[in-house]
Write an enzyme that holds these catalytic residues in place. Structure first.
Site, short mmCIF file in Angstrom:
data_model
loop_
_atom_site.label_atom_id
_atom_site.label_comp_id
_atom_site.label_asym_id
_atom_site.label_seq_id
_atom_site.Cartn_x
_atom_site.Cartn_y
_atom_site.Cartn_z
N TYR A 46 41.47 31.75 22.19
CA TYR A 46 41.65 33.19 21.94
C TYR A 46 42.36 33.41 20.62
CZ TYR A 46 40.03 34.32 26.57
OH TYR A 46 39.24 34.49 27.68
N ASN A 74 32.05 34.16 24.74
CA ASN A 74 31.85 35.17 23.69
C ASN A 74 32.98 35.16 22.66
OD1 ASN A 74 33.04 36.20 26.21
ND2 ASN A 74 33.36 38.09 25.07
N HIS A 95 29.18 30.83 30.78
CA HIS A 95 30.42 31.59 30.60
C HIS A 95 30.39 32.91 31.38
CE1 HIS A 95 34.02 33.25 28.94
NE2 HIS A 95 33.36 34.30 28.45
N HIS A 149 34.34 42.85 34.09
CA HIS A 149 33.03 42.98 33.44
C HIS A 149 31.89 43.21 34.43
CE1 HIS A 149 35.36 40.59 30.44
NE2 HIS A 149 34.78 41.43 29.61
N HIS A 186 34.67 34.30 32.13
CA HIS A 186 34.49 35.63 31.55
C HIS A 186 35.38 36.67 32.22
CE1 HIS A 186 32.73 38.34 28.76
NE2 HIS A 186 32.06 39.06 29.63
N HIS A 243 38.64 37.37 34.16
CA HIS A 243 39.86 36.57 34.25
C HIS A 243 40.41 36.60 35.66
CE1 HIS A 243 40.45 37.05 29.61
NE2 HIS A 243 39.31 36.49 29.96
#
Ligand code: NAG
Length: 332
Positions: free
Chosen positions: A83, A118, A212, A221, A247, A249
């Site tokens: 990250y 991503n 992912h 998401h 993806h 968390h």
């Protein structure tokens, strides 16, 4: 002389076409022989690289403890390895600060099999794929899409980011490193074609697909519609047992209403606690945890056990499944 040149050119063209068709019709394959006792054991972690922050170090410590207890064969990373924006290059210190110096336990000094998320595409995506990283830390193996043969199970790793239309909307608040995956339509069609033939040809007792992005998720998401549309039919048609992703968390398990597939999210390697869930009343939801943690998988040719752990290494959820003998592929 001219005719010699023509022949050479035709030959080169023929070689090039053959080379291209082999590289585009087969996923890279790796073998991970398991040790004597017909048991496969591994940990799954996702969405982690933050220099130890947001409980990344605490999760890493517990992975080391559980990894030792289970005597794991390897570790799977579901992506978003670094990250916020992947790695800046092969020499980005984040690789050592967020990977090498965090997962230090003896039991974690095994091969790591990794896909890109991503966030990894927001940096130098090629750097994470580069063999140069293996020289810095030889546990690291990251490819876009590949097959891992672990004898009783085969794992099929899929590069899911290029499927997600949102990342291609212009203007976009982020920039992505799409080198090597354009034109996107051809790339994604190829990935699916290669995956389909690898799945079809597989004789493994267990077929596991790793990506992912979630196919199904009640987290932030939610479902990834592109994968529901394009990837899921291939998994259902080819007897896939488990789909594993990050993806979102969180940690979660969801069943499939049309097949035995279990959707397993392990994306809780560091920052978590988003608090915005959707569809918690979903019928096939078996487990959801919004905080940090990781997952373990133990398999024999007939049985699988999935366990989710929190940041203290405490077991949050356990799921087991046996395959009847008639479900197993016949031994030739
Ligand atoms: C770390 O984990 C603890 C226990 O789950 C939690 O209370 C705390 O909020 C976490 N810290 C962060 C920064 O997420």
């Amino acid at each position: 002389m001219a005719s010699f040149d023509n022949k050479t050119m035709v030959l080169c063209l023929w070689l090039a076409i053959n080379f291209l068709s082999t590289v585009s019709s087969e996923l890279p394959r790796f073998e991970h022989p398991i040790r004597g006792d017909q048991r496969l054991k591994f940990l799954v972690i996702g969405d982690w690289g933050r220099n130890g922050a947001f409980n990344q170090s605490e999760v890493a410590f517990q992975m080391g403890r559980i990894g030792e207890e289970l005597d794991i064969d390897f570790v799977v990373s579901t992506g978003d390895n670094f990250y916020d924006n992947g790695l800046k290059g092969e020499h980005d210190p984040a690789f050592i600060d967020s990977f090498t110096n965090i997962y230090t336990a003896k039991s974690l000094q095994k091969q790591w099999y990794t896909v890109l998320g991503n966030h990894d595409y927001r940096g130098d995506a090629l750097a994470q794929l580069s063999p140069a990283l293996r020289k810095i830390d030889n546990r690291w193996l990251c490819l876009r899409s590949f097959v891992l043969n672990a004898e009783i199970a085969e794992l099929f790793f899929v590069d899911t980011s290029p499927f997600v239309k949102d990342y291609f909307t212009i203007p976009n608040e982020h920039t992505y490193d799409w080198r090597g995956v354009t034109p996107i339509k051809i790339y994604t069609e190829n990935v699916l074609k290669e995956l389909e033939s690898a799945l079809r040809e597989s004789t493994a007792k267990w077929k596991i697909v790793v990506g992912h992005h979630a196919i199904r998720s009640v987290g932030h998401h939610g479902d990834t519609e592109e994968l529901v549309e394009r990837l899921l039919p291939i998994l259902r048609a080819n007897d896939v047992d488990l789909y594993m992703n990050g993806h979102d968390h969180c940690l979660e398990q969801i069943g499939d209403n049309q097949s035995p597939i279990q959707y397993l999210t392990s994306g809780a390697g560091s920052k978590a606690w988003r608090g915005d869930l959707k569809g918690l009343n979903r019928k096939d939801l078996k487990f959801f945890y919004d905080g940090q943690g990781f997952m373990s998988v133990q398999m024999t040719p007939s049985d699988v056990e999935i366990v989710f752990y929190d940041v203290f290494g405490i077991v949050l959820h356990k799921w087991t499944m046996s395959k009847q003998l008639h479900d197993l592929h016949p031994i030739m």
